[in-house]
Design an enzyme around this catalytic site. Structure first.
Site, mmCIF file in Angstrom:
data_model
loop_
_atom_site.group_PDB
_atom_site.id
_atom_site.type_symbol
_atom_site.label_atom_id
_atom_site.label_comp_id
_atom_site.label_asym_id
_atom_site.label_seq_id
_atom_site.Cartn_x
_atom_site.Cartn_y
_atom_site.Cartn_z
ATOM 1 N N PRO A 276 -5.202 11.022 6.315
ATOM 2 C CA PRO A 276 -5.004 9.676 6.850
ATOM 3 C C PRO A 276 -4.892 8.646 5.724
ATOM 4 O O PRO A 276 -5.613 8.725 4.734
ATOM 5 C CB PRO A 276 -6.279 9.433 7.666
ATOM 6 C CG PRO A 276 -7.317 10.297 7.034
ATOM 7 C CD PRO A 276 -6.597 11.491 6.454
ATOM 8 N N CYS A 346 14.606 -16.098 -1.388
ATOM 9 C CA CYS A 346 15.917 -16.610 -0.993
ATOM 10 C C CYS A 346 16.717 -15.632 -0.160
ATOM 11 O O CYS A 346 17.799 -15.194 -0.560
ATOM 12 C CB CYS A 346 16.684 -17.016 -2.235
ATOM 13 S SG CYS A 346 15.783 -18.294 -3.105
ATOM 14 N N GLU A 347 16.180 -15.203 0.934
ATOM 15 C CA GLU A 347 16.986 -14.510 1.941
ATOM 16 C C GLU A 347 16.325 -14.654 3.302
ATOM 17 O O GLU A 347 15.109 -14.784 3.404
ATOM 18 C CB GLU A 347 17.245 -13.047 1.588
ATOM 19 C CG GLU A 347 16.103 -12.198 1.138
ATOM 20 C CD GLU A 347 16.591 -10.786 0.800
ATOM 21 O OE1 GLU A 347 16.994 -10.093 1.746
ATOM 22 O OE2 GLU A 347 16.575 -10.407 -0.374
HETATM 23 N N1 LLP Z 1 0.676 12.632 4.544
HETATM 24 C C1 LLP Z 1 1.985 12.577 4.254
HETATM 25 C C2 LLP Z 1 2.657 13.782 3.800
HETATM 26 C C3 LLP Z 1 2.691 11.379 4.423
HETATM 27 O O1 LLP Z 1 3.990 11.334 4.155
HETATM 28 C C4 LLP Z 1 2.008 10.220 4.884
HETATM 29 C C5 LLP Z 1 2.717 8.942 5.048
HETATM 30 C C6 LLP Z 1 0.630 10.313 5.129
HETATM 31 C C7 LLP Z 1 0.001 11.548 4.965
HETATM 32 C C8 LLP Z 1 -0.191 9.163 5.591
HETATM 33 O O2 LLP Z 1 0.199 8.680 6.843
HETATM 34 P P1 LLP Z 1 -0.673 7.534 7.556
HETATM 35 O O3 LLP Z 1 -1.990 8.150 7.935
HETATM 36 O O4 LLP Z 1 -0.841 6.431 6.584
HETATM 37 O O5 LLP Z 1 0.149 7.160 8.717
HETATM 38 N N2 LLP Z 1 5.411 2.413 4.502
HETATM 39 C C9 LLP Z 1 5.300 2.762 5.904
HETATM 40 C C10 LLP Z 1 4.503 4.028 6.124
HETATM 41 C C11 LLP Z 1 5.044 5.238 5.403
HETATM 42 C C12 LLP Z 1 4.234 6.478 5.601
HETATM 43 C C13 LLP Z 1 4.708 7.571 4.737
HETATM 44 N N3 LLP Z 1 3.953 8.792 4.773
HETATM 45 C C14 LLP Z 1 4.683 1.588 6.650
HETATM 46 O O6 LLP Z 1 4.415 0.552 6.044
HETATM 47 O O7 LLP Z 1 4.527 1.651 7.863
#
Ligand code: LLP
Length: 421
Positions: A276, A346-347
């Site tokens: 997580p 600026c967008e």
């Molecule tokens: N494990 C792997 C292999 C992942 O690719 C990710 C997230 C996680 C764990 C953790 O997932 P979480 O528990 O945080 O949902 N930038 C995007 C989120 C990208 C997530 C990418 N991978 C946002 O701001 O919503």
């Protein structure tokens, strides 16, 4: 639950009034709460009690050294996706045997760094990666413990940019091909199969997609064991969502997630890993910002704040919602005003919210963007040559700058002009 609450009409981070941090560090600034980070880690750790498990915090969500140190001290592991994250984790004091390495494009140089420094496991995502890892490990005279990330072709029902478990996504090996790839892995020198990995996406708000994916992993575990592989570890990825909008129905709790894992996978006798990120860090942070101007448009009011898309890109990138709250609590019964909340970049994409109802605000007032502890600072840039947003960590009455704001001098000196120009 988080630890950003109003006290005597002022929004606090734990016991520290946010205006005190704004005065000391300036705005915009990210502020994180140790108590909230700790609480969220423990919720997962407790949810998996009774099963051999390791919570591997996905440090892509927030990779500040202080945050990773806190996780290490709590007994967490980490999920890293680059040599940079690996080396930061080690620098933060994370033991090598608690680090799992994910990612679809690990380079040989990255594999070398992790193999030399020590690693719990690589989550391998393709046959060419498996061959490369075998070669690098053999060169170094080491053995690389691996899982294979499988793609279960499950709809995670989340934003298309952060769904990873459908056949059309670049991630993992199609689950139907998994047995062949495990046979390949078992035949390669320098590779030791330890388990299976799956991660179907981020900001999931229902348990069902997880349950379908984990059911397929249970089936695969049995098939692979029958093929003679020693499947002893299941990495179930991250992805449990958080309530960005307090009005919405809340996503499932870690305890409900843990119960489901126990029900679907508990009888396999495997060690469980989860990754997580968002649920640990998201609601443990706010982005604190000051109103620069309130500008009257043709048919709307713009609240121009000193944070921008370069500091928090989620609204422009994923149309994500972040609650925006005044730091001074509005009087009860006060009529809200309606604003388009925008930054100075600026967008037009530099828009945090449209037609958002917030208590009336004036120049110089402070606002907090909630749920900004995950995928906030880590995705920040210096676009428009705005110094990278600083970060502050709060614990009880104390706070510390855990990443300072670069000076304008730092910023100018980062580039060099060739002598021949
Ligand atoms: N494990 C792997 C292999 C992942 O690719 C990710 C997230 C996680 C764990 C953790 O997932 P979480 O528990 O945080 O949902 N930038 C995007 C989120 C990208 C997530 C990418 N991978 C946002 O701001 O919503």
């Amino acid at each position: 639950m988080d630890h950003f609450l109003y006290r005597d009409g002022i929004l606090h981070a734990e016991d520290v009034p946010l205006p005190e941090i704004a005065a000391a560090v300036g705005t915009p600034v990210y502020v994180y709460s140790v108590a909230t980070l700790t609480r969220h880690f423990r919720l997962f750790d407790e949810a998996l009690q009774g099963m051999d498990h390791l919570v591997c915090y996905a440090m892509k969500a927030n990779s500040n050294l202080a945050v990773v140190r806190l996780m290490a001290d709590l007994g967490a592991g980490v999920d890293v996706v680059s040599a940079g994250e690996y080396l930061k984790a080690r620098a933060a004091g994370m033991p090598a045997d608690r680090i799992v390495f994910s990612g679809v494009g690990k380079t040989r140089a990255e594999m070398r760094i992790a193999l030399e420094g020590g690693i719990r496991q690589f989550n391998v995502e393709s046959e060419p990666e498996l061959h490369a890892l075998s070669e690098v490990a053999t060169e170094l005279g080491r053995t690389a413990p691996i899982t294979i990330r499988v793609n279960p072709d499950v709809d995670a029902k989340t934003h298309e940019k952060i769904a990873t478990g459908k056949a059309e996504n670049k991630f993992g090996i199609p689950i139907a091909r998994a047995r062949g790839v495990y046979a390949l892995a078992a035949s390669l020198p320098g590779i030791e199969v330890v388990g299976i990995d799956v991660h179907i996406g981020s900001q999931l708000t229902e348990l069902e997609p997880f349950e379908i994916a984990y059911g397929k992993v249970a089936e695969l575990t049995r098939a692979l064991r029958a093929d003679g592989h020693d499947i002893r570890r299941l990495d179930l990825g991250g992805g449990l969502g958080i309530p960005y909008e307090r009005t919405n129905t809340a996503p499932p709790l870690p305890i409900e997630y843990g119960d489901m894992v126990r029900r679907v996978l508990g009888d396999l006798g495997c060690e469980i890993e989860i990754e997580p990120g968002r649920l640990i860090a998201g609601n443990a942070g706010v982005l604190l910002s000051e109103v620069i101007y309130v500008k009257q448009g043709e048919d709307r009011q713009f609240l121009i704040v000193d944070a921008a898309m370069n500091d928090l890109i989620r609204p422009s990138m994923y149309a994500a919602h972040h609650d925006i709250v005044p730091v001074v609590q509005p009087e009860p019964g006060q009529e809200p005003a309606r604003y388009d909340v925008v930054g100075p970049v600026c967008e037009t994409g530099d828009t945090f919210a449209k037609g958002r109802e917030i208590a009336p605000l004036a120049q110089g007032d402070l606002v907090a963007f909630r749920s900004a502890g995950a995928y906030g600072a880590v995705m920040a840039s210096e676009y428009n040559t705005r110094p990278l947003v600083p970060e502050v960590l709060v614990s009880g009455h104390q706070f510390a700058v855990i990443r300072p704001r670069p000076t304008f001098d730092d910023l100018v000196k980062r580039d060099t002009i060739p002598a021949w120009l």
